[in-house]
Scaffold this active site. Structure first.
Site, PDB file in Angstrom:
ATOM      1  N   ASN A 175       0.672  -1.046  -0.077  1.00 49.47           N
ATOM      2  CA  ASN A 175       0.036  -0.139  -0.094  1.00 49.47           C
ATOM      3  C   ASN A 175       1.096   1.129  -0.080  1.00 49.47           C
ATOM      4  OD1 ASN A 175      -2.406  -1.542   0.397  1.00 49.47           O
ATOM      5  ND2 ASN A 175      -2.031  -1.495   2.653  1.00 49.47           N
ATOM      6  N   ASP A 224       0.777   4.405   1.830  1.00 48.61           N
ATOM      7  CA  ASP A 224       0.214   5.111   3.205  1.00 48.61           C
ATOM      8  C   ASP A 224      -0.042   6.522   3.055  1.00 48.61           C
ATOM      9  OD1 ASP A 224       0.019   2.500   3.955  1.00 48.61           O
ATOM     10  OD2 ASP A 224       1.687   2.667   5.712  1.00 48.61           O
ATOM     11  N   GLY A 228       1.856  -1.183   3.733  1.00 52.84           N
ATOM     12  CA  GLY A 228       1.203  -2.391   3.489  1.00 52.84           C
ATOM     13  C   GLY A 228       1.662  -3.437   4.227  1.00 52.84           C
ATOM     14  N   LYS A 229       0.973  -4.308   4.979  1.00 56.44           N
ATOM     15  CA  LYS A 229       1.601  -5.098   5.771  1.00 56.44           C
ATOM     16  C   LYS A 229       2.505  -6.015   5.147  1.00 56.44           C
ATOM     17  CE  LYS A 229      -2.657  -4.708   8.798  1.00 56.44           C
ATOM     18  NZ  LYS A 229      -2.041  -4.013   9.761  1.00 56.44           N
ATOM     19  N   ALA A 287       4.427  -5.799   2.395  1.00 53.93           N
ATOM     20  CA  ALA A 287       5.721  -5.122   1.776  1.00 53.93           C
ATOM     21  C   ALA A 287       6.331  -4.796   3.358  1.00 53.93           C
ATOM     22  CB  ALA A 287       5.252  -3.960   1.099  1.00 53.93           C
ATOM     23  N   ARG A 309       3.540  -4.677  26.762  1.00 52.63           N
ATOM     24  CA  ARG A 309       3.559  -5.952  27.632  1.00 52.63           C
ATOM     25  C   ARG A 309       4.481  -7.015  27.102  1.00 52.63           C
ATOM     26  NH1 ARG A 309      -1.942  -5.006  29.883  1.00 52.63           N
ATOM     27  NH2 ARG A 309      -2.911  -6.058  27.961  1.00 52.63           N
ATOM     28  N   ASP A 329       5.072   6.617  16.704  1.00 53.06           N
ATOM     29  CA  ASP A 329       4.323   6.128  15.753  1.00 53.06           C
ATOM     30  C   ASP A 329       4.394   4.561  15.780  1.00 53.06           C
ATOM     31  OD1 ASP A 329       2.686   5.443  13.525  1.00 53.06           O
ATOM     32  OD2 ASP A 329       3.752   6.685  12.094  1.00 53.06           O
ATOM     33  N   ALA A 340       3.152  -0.264  11.628  1.00 49.02           N
ATOM     34  CA  ALA A 340       4.108  -1.450  11.361  1.00 49.02           C
ATOM     35  C   ALA A 340       5.005  -1.826  12.555  1.00 49.02           C
ATOM     36  CB  ALA A 340       4.868  -0.704  10.016  1.00 49.02           C
ATOM     37  N   ALA A 341       4.754  -1.472  13.628  1.00 49.55           N
ATOM     38  CA  ALA A 341       5.516  -2.248  14.641  1.00 49.55           C
ATOM     39  C   ALA A 341       5.038  -3.795  14.743  1.00 49.55           C
ATOM     40  CB  ALA A 341       5.110  -1.752  16.084  1.00 49.55           C
ATOM     41  N   GLY A 342       3.902  -4.037  14.455  1.00 51.03           N
ATOM     42  CA  GLY A 342       3.653  -5.625  14.499  1.00 51.03           C
ATOM     43  C   GLY A 342       4.015  -6.128  13.135  1.00 51.03           C
ATOM     44  N   ASP A 343       4.338  -5.489  12.068  1.00 49.26           N
ATOM     45  CA  ASP A 343       4.964  -6.080  10.684  1.00 49.26           C
ATOM     46  C   ASP A 343       6.307  -6.239  10.849  1.00 49.26           C
ATOM     47  OD1 ASP A 343       2.586  -5.719   9.625  1.00 49.26           O
ATOM     48  OD2 ASP A 343       2.855  -3.627   8.740  1.00 49.26           O
TER      49      ASP A 343
HETATM   50  O1  RIB Z   1       0.566  -2.433   9.576  1.00 51.84           O
HETATM   51  C1  RIB Z   1       0.730  -1.419   9.123  1.00 51.84           C
HETATM   52  C2  RIB Z   1       0.232  -1.150   7.654  1.00 51.84           C
HETATM   53  O2  RIB Z   1      -1.184  -1.506   7.518  1.00 51.84           O
HETATM   54  C3  RIB Z   1       0.426   0.182   6.911  1.00 51.84           C
HETATM   55  O3  RIB Z   1       1.688   0.248   6.338  1.00 51.84           O
HETATM   56  C4  RIB Z   1      -0.888   0.067   6.041  1.00 51.84           C
HETATM   57  O4  RIB Z   1      -0.368   0.122   4.769  1.00 51.84           O
HETATM   58  C5  RIB Z   1      -1.751  -1.001   6.526  1.00 51.84           C
HETATM   59  O5  RIB Z   1      -1.559  -2.047   5.621  1.00 51.84           O
END
Ligand code: RIB
Length: 306
Positions: A12, A14, A40-41, A43, A226, A248, A251-254
């Site tokens: 994506n 953003d 994008g998750k 990418a 946690r 911010d 994308a921390a999870g990604d």
């Molecule tokens: O996890 C974060 C992502 O979620 C963002 O980069 C956005 O594109 C959405 O897909």
């Protein structure tokens, strides 16, 4: 280059506004800044894995627009193999509208665009890419039939299959669980998938146990500040994380998922790969944006300050 990590997922652009707080229904707010950032998750996870030492290939779709070209160029600049990244004619690239507030929390609306064109048949035609991988990573920003194909095929091929069930909007089809080696949800996703509240370490343990009973071999439930809870046949293990000043959390999870996969690809055991993912994710939240916030290997190899 033979990729050891293959990400099948979304790309994506953003469109990110910063505002003092998230707008209420019907409200117009004055924002503080605007940026266009690759995300994008799928990418993001590919970039995290590549920056942190894996050889990565991306399977996905972009549109035939300027964003599509930018998204591809960005991944190629990271050394990611984009030969399985299709450009879909007469289609716009995926876009995410993101508002980030002064508490570093966000709200996101995703318009899938070309991500919706990543059909199971497209991925079937790319079977050689899946066959060459050691680890396959999928999320839920592409059609669910495609996710089902990747999980099923990856399992049949004996690959390490990682599903990050994000964004989750409904329970996963029961058949999927047996194909997943590592299910990596966050708290809200674990709550939705398990039907159980997740608001403490204890409740996270109950939700993770539920997901394992459903058939997932191993669950890593990410818990923000946690830490993370890892549950497998040997029981549950908590991995605390260090506190950071978040700017911010996008994308921390990604970053965690990509770093975890890169750690496994580099031969780390699970505990090492989880800690590696946590260190990467902690650094990412101290910076703005999705892909710009993801750290490089040299930043993690530097000993942490006490
Ligand atoms: O996890 C974060 C992502 O979620 C963002 O980069 C956005 O594109 C959405 O897909």
């Amino acid at each position: 280059m033979q990729a050891n990590v293959v990400v099948i997922g979304s790309l994506n652009m953003d469109l990110v506004a910063r505002a003092p707080r998230l707008p209420r229904e019907g409200e117009t707010l004055s924002g503080e800044s605007f940026a266009t950032v690759p995300g994008g998750k799928g990418a993001n996870q590919a970039v995290a894995a590549a920056r942190l030492g894996a050889r990565v290939a991306m399977v996905g779709c972009v549109g035939d627009d300027a964003y599509g070209a930018q998204l591809r160029t960005g991944l190629e600049a990271e050394g990611i193999d984009c030969s399985a990244l299709a450009e879909v004619a007469d289609c716009s690239s995926g876009v995410a509208l993101i508002v980030v507030d002064d508490n570093s929390q966000n709200a996101i609306v995703v318009i899938p665009g070309a991500n919706g064109e990543l059909s199971a048949s497209r991925v079937e035609a790319l079977d050689a890419v899946l066959q060459g991988a050691q680890i396959l990573i999928c999320q839920l920003e592409i059609p669910s039939l495609t996710v089902a194909h990747v999980l099923c095929r990856g399992h049949a091929l004996g690959k390490t299959v990682i599903l990050n069930p994000a964004p989750a909007s409904e329970a996963l089809p029961p058949a999927w669980y047996a194909w997943i080696d590592y299910l990596i949800p966050n708290e809200s996703e674990a709550a939705l998938l398990s039907g159980l509240p997740v608001d403490s370490l204890e409740s996270a343990g109950a939700a993770a146990a539920h997901l394992r009973r459903a058939g997932a071999a191993k669950v890593i439930l990410t818990l923000g500040e946690r830490g993370a809870l890892f549950v497998d046949d040997d029981g549950a293990r908590h991995f605390p994380t260090r506190a950071v000043r978040a700017v911010d959390t996008t994308a921390a999870g990604d970053t965690f998922v990509g770093a975890f996969a890169a750690g496994l690809a580099r031969g780390f055991d699970e505990a090492e790969a989880i800690r590696f993912g946590q260190r990467a994710a902690a650094l990412s939240v101290t910076r703005a944006g999705a892909q710009p916030s993801i750290p490089h290997l040299h930043e993690l190899d530097t000993p942490e300050q006490p």
